[in-house]
Design an enzyme around this catalytic site. Structure first.
Site, mmCIF file in Angstrom:
data_model
loop_
_atom_site.group_PDB
_atom_site.id
_atom_site.type_symbol
_atom_site.label_atom_id
_atom_site.label_comp_id
_atom_site.label_asym_id
_atom_site.label_seq_id
_atom_site.Cartn_x
_atom_site.Cartn_y
_atom_site.Cartn_z
ATOM 1 N N ARG A 209 1.046 -1.208 -0.258
ATOM 2 C CA ARG A 209 -0.250 -0.346 -0.142
ATOM 3 C C ARG A 209 0.612 1.312 0.744
ATOM 4 O O ARG A 209 2.197 1.295 0.851
ATOM 5 C CB ARG A 209 -1.183 0.018 1.353
ATOM 6 C CG ARG A 209 -2.038 1.366 1.221
ATOM 7 C CD ARG A 209 -3.048 0.767 0.181
ATOM 8 N NE ARG A 209 -4.227 1.513 0.016
ATOM 9 C CZ ARG A 209 -5.525 1.230 0.934
ATOM 10 N NH1 ARG A 209 -5.035 1.380 1.901
ATOM 11 N NH2 ARG A 209 -6.386 2.432 0.866
ATOM 12 N N ARG A 247 -7.327 16.241 -15.172
ATOM 13 C CA ARG A 247 -6.026 16.397 -14.054
ATOM 14 C C ARG A 247 -4.945 16.447 -15.016
ATOM 15 O O ARG A 247 -5.036 14.823 -15.585
ATOM 16 C CB ARG A 247 -6.374 16.367 -12.897
ATOM 17 C CG ARG A 247 -5.021 16.369 -12.038
ATOM 18 C CD ARG A 247 -4.838 15.589 -10.273
ATOM 19 N NE ARG A 247 -4.321 14.204 -10.385
ATOM 20 C CZ ARG A 247 -4.284 13.936 -9.835
ATOM 21 N NH1 ARG A 247 -5.197 13.591 -9.093
ATOM 22 N NH2 ARG A 247 -3.817 12.035 -10.041
ATOM 23 N N GLU A 264 -5.559 12.558 -16.135
ATOM 24 C CA GLU A 264 -6.748 11.917 -15.791
ATOM 25 C C GLU A 264 -8.120 12.064 -16.257
ATOM 26 O O GLU A 264 -7.855 14.141 -15.203
ATOM 27 C CB GLU A 264 -6.687 11.995 -14.075
ATOM 28 C CG GLU A 264 -7.348 11.176 -13.063
ATOM 29 C CD GLU A 264 -7.587 9.916 -13.271
ATOM 30 O OE1 GLU A 264 -9.049 9.815 -14.084
ATOM 31 O OE2 GLU A 264 -6.833 9.278 -13.507
#
Length: 291
Positions: A209, A247, A264
């Site tokens: 993560r 973005r 994005e």
């Protein structure tokens, strides 16, 4: 009659970040007179035709459910206005779009693609990044040195076994010094910009993560950064009703000039908590799209 707006998100889960902007955006839209509510994209009971606008916000599990999500965009758009439109989402959900941007003359991070079964040719003279063409939040992404080829090969094997196409890019060392800049557009205008630190630390496993936006801070984009971002947006090849939001993520290339790392158009984090003054502009653009 109040415009009815679905703020499309996803269900909570261990691999899903919390959208901290969502409550603030919902509150601001309600204060502006809209009937706004958060709805999970895979909510089987949702009646999308009951909304004037379905605004994709934090569908942050879509990258590992890509085909299911893209089918939802098609069905949702048949029922109401979807932002961004389904054709834009489909094109942008696969990062092979970087090759199309490069072919259109947009400065981009050099990228090669490896589909399952392709011969593997990894760099032997510089650090590089391996990540999937469908991914978010640095999921399944890692940075390698030439000496870590065996680890990179196991990474590729895992992605290919799960059906992902892999991207191989040179690691852009300037990101360790100058960071990554995110230029946010909404309603056809520059909304604000931010800068964050490097995400991929050496030795971090691909399946670990990661902090997606470390050391995030406001940023004033340079004219060169703004010019590259606008070139990228102008090169989007999808015929659509237009982009409500976008973005553009930039890093410095080897020559020190900005290049596109990512464009994005699906569900970018707006970072409204960092830019509270932008909330009013977002609300105005969303209400305009709903009407």
């Amino acid at each position: 009659m109040s415009p009815r707006i679905a703020l499309v998100t996803c269900r909570p889960g261990p691999e899903v970040a919390v959208d901290r902007d969502l409550p603030e955006l919902e509150r601001a839209l309600r204060e502006a007179g809209a009937d706004a509510r958060a709805v999970a994209w895979d909510d089987q009971d949702a009646d999308w035709s009951a909304f004037d606008l379905a605004l994709i916000r934090s569908t942050w599990d879509y990258s590992w459910r890509a085909e299911e999500f893209l089918e939802w965009t098609r069905k949702c758009q048949a029922a109401t206005r979807l932002a961004n439109p389904a054709d834009v989402v489909r094109w942008n959900a696969d990062k092979r779009y970087l090759g199309e941007l490069a072919a259109a003359g947009v400065p981009t991070v050099p990228t090669r693609y490896l589909t399952p079964g392709d011969p593997v040719d990894l760099p032997d003279s510089h650090d590089y990044v391996v990540k999937p063409t469908s991914g978010a939040g640095a999921r399944f992404a890692a940075r390698y040195t030439p000496d870590e080829r065996d680890t990179a090969l196991r990474h590729l094997e895992r992605m290919h076994a799960e059906g992902f196409t892999a991207m191989v890019q040179p690691y852009m060392p300037a990101v360790d010094v100058n960071g990554e800049r995110a230029l946010q557009f909404f309603g056809g205008r520059l909304l604000h910009a931010s800068r964050k630190g490097a995400v991929l630390a050496p030795g971090t496993p691909y399946d670990a993560r990661k902090v997606a936006h470390p050391s995030l801070e406001p940023w004033a984009p340079t004219p060169a950064e703004l010019a590259v971002a606008e070139r990228a947006l102008a090169a989007v090849p999808v015929p659509s009703a237009g982009l409500l939001y976008a973005r553009v993520d930039l890093v410095d290339g080897e020559d020190g000039r900005p290049v596109v790392m990512e464009l994005e158009l699906v569900e970018p984090n707006l970072f409204l908590g960092l830019h509270p003054g932008s909330v009013a502009g977002v609300v105005e653009a969303v209400l305009g799209a709903a009407r």
